[in-house]
Design an enzyme around this catalytic site. Sequence first.
Site, PDB file in Angstrom:
ATOM      1  N   ASP A  55     -11.524   1.578   1.653  1.00  0.00           N
ATOM      2  CA  ASP A  55     -12.742   0.697   1.378  1.00  0.00           C
ATOM      3  C   ASP A  55     -13.159  -0.593   2.529  1.00  0.00           C
ATOM      4  OD1 ASP A  55     -12.039   2.175  -0.902  1.00  0.00           O
ATOM      5  OD2 ASP A  55     -12.047   0.379  -2.079  1.00  0.00           O
ATOM      6  N   GLU A 237     -15.019   1.654  -9.878  1.00  0.00           N
ATOM      7  CA  GLU A 237     -14.501   0.877  -8.867  1.00  0.00           C
ATOM      8  C   GLU A 237     -15.738   0.357  -8.086  1.00  0.00           C
ATOM      9  OE1 GLU A 237     -10.575   3.162  -7.976  1.00  0.00           O
ATOM     10  OE2 GLU A 237     -11.991   4.111  -6.679  1.00  0.00           O
TER      11      GLU A 237
HETATM   12  C1  FRU Z   1     -11.401   2.470  -4.195  1.00  0.00           C
HETATM   13  C2  FRU Z   1     -10.117   2.036  -4.204  1.00  0.00           C
HETATM   14  C3  FRU Z   1     -10.100   0.396  -5.121  1.00  0.00           C
HETATM   15  C4  FRU Z   1      -9.028   0.031  -4.695  1.00  0.00           C
HETATM   16  C5  FRU Z   1      -8.304   0.568  -3.490  1.00  0.00           C
HETATM   17  C6  FRU Z   1      -7.070   0.536  -3.108  1.00  0.00           C
HETATM   18  O1  FRU Z   1     -11.466   3.341  -2.909  1.00  0.00           O
HETATM   19  O2  FRU Z   1      -9.139   2.707  -5.268  1.00  0.00           O
HETATM   20  O3  FRU Z   1     -10.645   0.707  -6.500  1.00  0.00           O
HETATM   21  O4  FRU Z   1      -9.047  -1.400  -4.761  1.00  0.00           O
HETATM   22  O5  FRU Z   1      -9.383   1.735  -3.416  1.00  0.00           O
HETATM   23  O6  FRU Z   1      -6.929   0.910  -1.715  1.00  0.00           O
END
Ligand code: FRU
Length: 520
Positions: A55, A237
């Site tokens: 992300d 998310e």
């Molecule tokens: C989304 C996610 C978020 C988390 C991160 C962990 O892709 O699962 O919810 O904070 O990636 O790398």
Amino acid sequence: MPTPNPFLLMIGCFAIVGCSQSVKTQESSTEKSSYYTEKYRPQYHFTPEANWMNDPNGMVNYEGEYHLFYQYYPDSTVWGPMHWGHAVSTDLVSWEHLPIALYPDSLGLIFSGSAVIDWNNTSGFGTDEEPPMIAIFTHHLMEGEKAGRTDFQYQSIAYSLDKGRNWTKYEGNPVLPNQGIKDFRDPKVFWHEPTQKWIMTLAVFDHVEFYSSADFKSWDKLSDFGLNEGRREVLWECPDLFPMQFDGKTKWVLLVSVNPGGPNGGSSTQYFIGDFDGTDFKNDNSPETILWLDYGTDNYAGVTWSDIPEEDGRRLFIGWMSNWLYAQIVPTEKWRSAMTIPRELSLSNTADGYIIKSKPILELNQLRSKTMSLEQTAVERSLKIETDSLDINKAELAVTFSGINSDEFGIRLSNGSENVTIGFDAIRNKYFIDRTQAGNSGFHQEFAQRQWGNRLVDDTVELRIFVDASSIELFADDGATVLTVNIFPLEPYRLLEVLAKNGSVNLDEFILWELNSIWR
Ligand code: FRU
């Protein structure tokens, strides 16, 4: 083999000078001619020099720099203990890699979150003259998770007084502890002028929660949203809540990434449009309505930049150009994953209500180099286009069709044995990208697929396409329908064809630009 259309006119190719980009790297400006030339390496998208990225995080604009932090595991090309990688740009086109900003600590790994400038120094971390940059992120305590606890994710903060270069974690962390919910993460914060409070949107398992704070250090719960709305029974998310204007009216937009449950499988980003009064978000649409920011499989966890100067006023977005279905097994070797091109989001009205349009940011135009275009022409079955002097693997295309009298039409890129088709199905009234034969797909059984995107406005069929080594981004109808898709051709594409099945279409506009690399 179909012969070229006699009305076809090549306007020729010419190079525009002065488009070269400069990028400094961690090892200072590397002159290595092999830099960023690996197979599948995007040439104008952001990718880390090496290893795993997911992300985008903490995107904030400050003193002329756009910051891009990102979920980063510096020791491997698969997901692992998360850090915040860091890069900056002055134009959102060229990027300078900076050292890792946030490392895991005794409270846990550094998961996704956001960053803002605390202009009024509400936190007291800076001074009125020098406002602090504050990052808020999820700490994920692996030991807690392994021990079977449910409270291993909580929100923490860090601040920087030197434009994001050095960070101090707050000694009172976490600032939002967990009451026993396993998925409790990805805080996105903005300053809400009417209530003079910071508002945090947080993903909590299958819905979002809103919190407020006067000083960033203690947070009170305001409300929940989504327990019965949008895509249900999947993980929510990376939310983002922000106001947008249309015809002098303000609407609030809530982006929420969901995993799985996307329109073409795997992870994807839905959005809601409604009102926010400082406490509650109310959805304009029925609870069952699902709006997708991007129909393609490869745009996830995207959020928008904070603190874009008022005189600019754009809502700028970037997403992670992959999908949790296969992100860790795609056939790149040195690094894994890219970001999408930055996009400007805008609110638009349709017969069915408001929608968000996504458009490539204007700054990308500076990458255009060699170009060619065609005169208006009719296409039946196939029109092969001579593109020998241009590299169509790092290219932008603007194509408009009218006089639609064909079941299915579009653009096909191919290397002789593999091909990808980007087009419109007039019978289903849907856009599509077909990657069933685009290249390597053996790493995941669902990868070879035709992906569909609903058509939301009824107009001429207008495609804007960005191709970059291992990705295709389609912005149809001025960004009303977007499809972002990864591809892994074994050999670069070199042939370009306009196709029209069962009938004909008019090709009103066809412009192709080769785009410069930002890395070399
Ligand atoms: C989304 C996610 C978020 C988390 C991160 C962990 O892709 O699962 O919810 O904070 O990636 O790398």
